[in-house]
Design an enzyme around this catalytic site. Structure first.
Site, mmCIF file in Angstrom:
data_model
loop_
_atom_site.group_PDB
_atom_site.id
_atom_site.type_symbol
_atom_site.label_atom_id
_atom_site.label_comp_id
_atom_site.label_asym_id
_atom_site.label_seq_id
_atom_site.Cartn_x
_atom_site.Cartn_y
_atom_site.Cartn_z
ATOM 1 N N PHE A 94 -0.141 3.152 8.295
ATOM 2 C CA PHE A 94 -1.397 2.970 8.885
ATOM 3 C C PHE A 94 -2.556 2.552 7.473
ATOM 4 O O PHE A 94 -2.114 2.625 5.907
ATOM 5 C CB PHE A 94 -2.198 4.105 9.030
ATOM 6 C CG PHE A 94 -3.597 4.810 9.141
ATOM 7 C CD1 PHE A 94 -3.953 3.980 10.314
ATOM 8 C CD2 PHE A 94 -4.347 5.155 8.616
ATOM 9 C CE1 PHE A 94 -5.070 4.775 11.403
ATOM 10 C CE2 PHE A 94 -5.494 4.741 8.556
ATOM 11 C CZ PHE A 94 -5.861 4.850 10.256
ATOM 12 N N ALA A 126 -10.222 2.394 2.784
ATOM 13 C CA ALA A 126 -11.391 3.971 3.067
ATOM 14 C C ALA A 126 -12.330 4.459 1.970
ATOM 15 O O ALA A 126 -12.003 4.653 1.478
ATOM 16 C CB ALA A 126 -9.327 4.358 2.398
ATOM 17 N N ILE A 167 -5.924 1.805 6.613
ATOM 18 C CA ILE A 167 -8.167 1.134 6.274
ATOM 19 C C ILE A 167 -8.060 1.298 5.007
ATOM 20 O O ILE A 167 -7.930 1.361 4.329
ATOM 21 C CB ILE A 167 -8.139 2.920 7.449
ATOM 22 C CG1 ILE A 167 -9.833 3.023 7.536
ATOM 23 C CG2 ILE A 167 -7.675 3.676 5.816
ATOM 24 C CD1 ILE A 167 -10.224 4.631 8.120
ATOM 25 N N HIS A 199 0.932 -1.533 -0.043
ATOM 26 C CA HIS A 199 0.221 0.208 0.031
ATOM 27 C C HIS A 199 1.332 1.235 -0.204
ATOM 28 O O HIS A 199 1.990 1.951 0.863
ATOM 29 C CB HIS A 199 -0.762 0.387 1.262
ATOM 30 C CG HIS A 199 -1.920 -0.966 0.788
ATOM 31 N ND1 HIS A 199 -3.217 -1.042 0.462
ATOM 32 C CD2 HIS A 199 -1.989 -1.799 1.764
ATOM 33 C CE1 HIS A 199 -3.873 -1.899 0.709
ATOM 34 N NE2 HIS A 199 -3.384 -2.851 1.299
#
Length: 166
Positions: free
Chosen positions: A119, A123, A121, A66
């Site tokens: 981090f 999204a 997430i 990512h």
């Protein structure tokens, strides 16, 4: 990609296709070996089942694929593009204040320094403000708790990508 095509792809091509959904090598290889699948639901069920057998090194491998939230100019471009494609899901994302984007960048670097991974997430449908709020909450968690949460977020991302790509 159709289900029939996925089921009949040569192993290397199937591995590459699954790699677009999740970069964890063990996950990709096991998904490739589980073929043939009978439905999208059977693929998703296998994806979760395999994910739940993986270890920290596998999770970290998936996370590394990512991009890190950290470049304010890239964030602006990302949110503008996302809103153009799915404005109903990400209302207000392209209108994110520079201070929100800057704070998101700063906290993500602090999160990486604290936990040793970026981090993560899911999204989809989230504005920059919502992502910032999640990061502000999660940065106080222990590394172990964050690894668990990030792994849960990763499988959500993977399932969305499977659905989107099939």
């Amino acid at each position: 990609m159709t289900l029939d095509t996925l089921n009949t792809l040569p192993e290397q091509e199937a591995d590459a296709w699954f790699g677009q959904c999740c970069a964890a090598t063990k996950w990709r290889k096991q998904m490739t070996q589980q073929r043939p699948f009978t439905s999208l639901e059977s693929i998703k069920k296998a994806a979760v089942s395999i994910w739940n057998t993986l270890e920290e090194t596998d999770f970290l491998e998936a996370f590394e694929a990512h991009p890190m939230i950290g470049d304010v100019a890239s964030l602006k471009a990302k949110f503008a593009h996302t809103q153009a494609m799915a404005s109903h899901e990400q209302k207000g994302a392209s209108e994110a204040d520079d201070s929100v984007l800057q704070r998101l960048s700063e906290l993500n670097h602090a999160y990486l320094n604290k936990n040793g991974f970026i981090f993560i997430i899911c999204a989809t449908g989230l504005s920059a403000q919502i992502m910032l709020e999640a990061l502000e909450e999660r940065i106080h968690h222990s590394r172990e708790e964050e690894l668990r949460i990030a792994a849960q977020q990763q499988i959500q991302i993977t399932l969305l990508r499977l659905e989107k790509n099939l």
